[in-house]
Design an enzyme around this catalytic site. Sequence first.
Site, short mmCIF file in Angstrom:
data_model
loop_
_atom_site.label_atom_id
_atom_site.label_comp_id
_atom_site.label_asym_id
_atom_site.label_seq_id
_atom_site.Cartn_x
_atom_site.Cartn_y
_atom_site.Cartn_z
N THR A 482 -5.32 -1.40 -8.64
CA THR A 482 -4.74 -2.32 -7.68
C THR A 482 -5.76 -3.15 -6.93
O THR A 482 -5.40 -4.14 -6.30
CB THR A 482 -3.95 -1.50 -6.66
N ASN A 642 -6.61 -10.42 -0.32
CA ASN A 642 -7.33 -11.07 -1.41
C ASN A 642 -6.29 -11.74 -2.31
O ASN A 642 -5.64 -11.07 -3.11
CB ASN A 642 -8.15 -10.02 -2.18
N GLU A 716 4.59 -3.04 -4.72
CA GLU A 716 5.88 -2.91 -5.40
C GLU A 716 6.79 -4.11 -5.17
O GLU A 716 7.91 -4.16 -5.65
CB GLU A 716 6.56 -1.63 -4.89
MO1 MOS Z 1 4.69 4.42 -6.09
S1 MOS Z 1 6.44 4.69 -7.10
O1 MOS Z 1 4.87 5.27 -4.62
O2 MOS Z 1 3.41 4.81 -7.00
#
Ligand code: MOS
Length: 759
Positions: A482, A642, A716
């Site tokens: 990420t 970023n 998400e």
């Molecule tokens: Mo997320 S589904 O809390 O990695």
Amino acid sequence: MTEETATGFAQWPLGNGPIGEPLDRVDGQLKVTGKATYAYEQRQGGKPLYGFLLGAAIGKGRITAIDVSDAARAPGVVHVMTHENVPEQGAFGPPVVPNGYARPRPVLTGSAVQYYDEPVAFVVAESFEAARFAAGLISVHYDRQPGAFDLTADLSKAYKPEKLNAGYETDSTLGDFEGAFAAAPVQIEQTYSTPYECHAAMEPHAALALWSGDELTVYMSTQVIANARGALAATLKIPVEKVRVVSPFTGGGFGSKLLLHAEPVFAALAARELKRPVKVALTRQQMFANTGFRPMSIQKLRLGADRQGRLTAIGHEVWSHTARYEESAEQTAVFSRSLYAAPNRLTRHRLVALDLHRGEWMRAPGEAPGLMAVEVAMDELAEKLGLDPIELRMRNEPAQDPERKVPFSSRALVPCMREGAASFGWDQRNPRPASVRDGRHLIGIGMSATIRPNAMRPAKAEASISADGRVTARLDMTDIGTGSYTVLTQIAADTLGVPMDAVTVLLADSRYPQTAGSGGSFGAASSGTALHYACRALRAKIVEAARRTVGSPFEGAELTEANLANGEIQAGNKHETLADLMPLIAPDGLTAQGAAEPGASYKAFSQYAYGAQFAEVAVDMDSGEIRLRRMLGVFAAGHILNPKIARSQLLGGMIWGVGAALMEENVVDPRYGQFVNHDLAEYHVPVHADIPDVEAVFLEEQDDKGNPLGIKGIGELGICGAGAAVANAVYNATGIRVRDYPITLDKLLPKLVRNDREI
Ligand code: MOS
């Protein structure tokens, strides 16, 4: 240090340092040169032994006999573990806390089989190939019993869980939903279903375990170091201080690496017994049954509105599966408590216990499947009302959180819809379905709202500066692809007023201060705030040392933290780099700690990130093949640390939403309880050719209610609403509403033929 006031957090002045810059990933070079070391590539402890799991060939029943003699004699094999010789472990039992992360997760607990492919034996050998070959020589006899594998078979068996994941209430009601819905002049009542989905992270789950005396070190692929450590200690019945968990790089998680699974437990048990390091990785196929998955959902939507399109009743009821032996209750309808205004409301979650493995959190648990029902129902309502779908949503903007009755910290759904509509060309959409053609293709445009909670979890961090002026940050946060390393480096550099290359961020080792890791989109806000506070404290210490040290060029000077910038202390006409100054003012270096936790503002305000998604599809009139043509997501998610990395995150989520709408489905064989399509050849996800043109943009948003950097989670956000936008586009193209995902061509084809004739 916290700076929360009654109205929010004093905001750190941004714009002077690297926060907000679209910088390359600090670990990018390591990754593209193969030098980022993932769990299975670790070499600590010398030559390891290799383990291989053998999974059950039934979905429910008992092992009546297991013969490992051929396997034990096979070349290279040093050990075979079954329920008959597995060492003692902490008992699984009913959870003390529902969905507890750190409870024991013992393996091979007996002859009972609880789900298909549950591990029944573990072979350890001198090579992976030898272990895998020998696993095939194990002969297992089963007494197969009938299991319940089909959620749809009998919903009357559903029960009401006490709480949902993340502690949400199971149900909610406001006003008189049934009465208001019955009286509504315009109604939508529809049922939608979303299938089981697999996280299928690029890096399979893997672990290397080694013991030194009674101390265990596990290199493993995980999202949350503390979860893995606590659960390992509980399973092995050893003090948590005796367990070290390390995970410097994790190749994707999406929720499947939040909880401890079997592979590190096997590695640790075998390594202790054999007194050698043991390494184990799941195969791609094994990941489908053994690492959790998104539960299937059946969702009943009832929307009642007046003729002007104002919602009078919103009802969202959900049935999903849970494992019989451990509950997991996805919060599928929880966002419906906040998204639109309506005086009469109902949300309800029910579970059916099946003989499948446990469903687990999967990217945007709740919103991802829930929006695929709600935002399609809204599209259906708009059509029934003869209203533009965006206009319908605007007419139902709540002034405050409709069920919690608290103000929104910020709410940019309408600006996101407006901006998206203008950039995407929403005005080109013909509201009459199946009315736009391009050769043999039917063309459609659809949209969806996006919503995802802005969450925060307790986190700690440490920052230190050495005599050479270099800064090191330590925290057990993970980087699961990420960009944690990068954004945390930006936060440290910005907070301390030093260049990016003066900072080293060390992550994902249980020896470092504890964070909540990567999950729930709370990673950057939680760990970032803790590190920010640590760096603020360190900055104060540096300035104080410069002022107090006898012989310092700044001895006795009037200094504040503002005198530290660009890696130097400046005051009057003096400026000294930290590298020059540190040996004088703190030759042993300086260290400071920081901690963050969700403050009172989380209770006082309804905190979400928002967005709007737009999709255009083309549907082949002969084959029913659906091709995405273009897609746009417009998001407002606080201060973007970023933009380059954030854009990638959002695009990844959106693309996953396309997969959820059109392709992804784990098919359970209702006779045996097996996921039949358990590899990436048959479990379909979008590939490059499926995604021709997709863009994500951010609207500026200042929200001071969550933390001092104005961060909202984005991990998400991109998947939320993406599938509904595609589904609504398919309807606009074809006039066919497929409510059982994924929308595959076989579901369109029988009805497409009719449309073809009509056109
Ligand atoms: Mo997320 S589904 O809390 O990695």
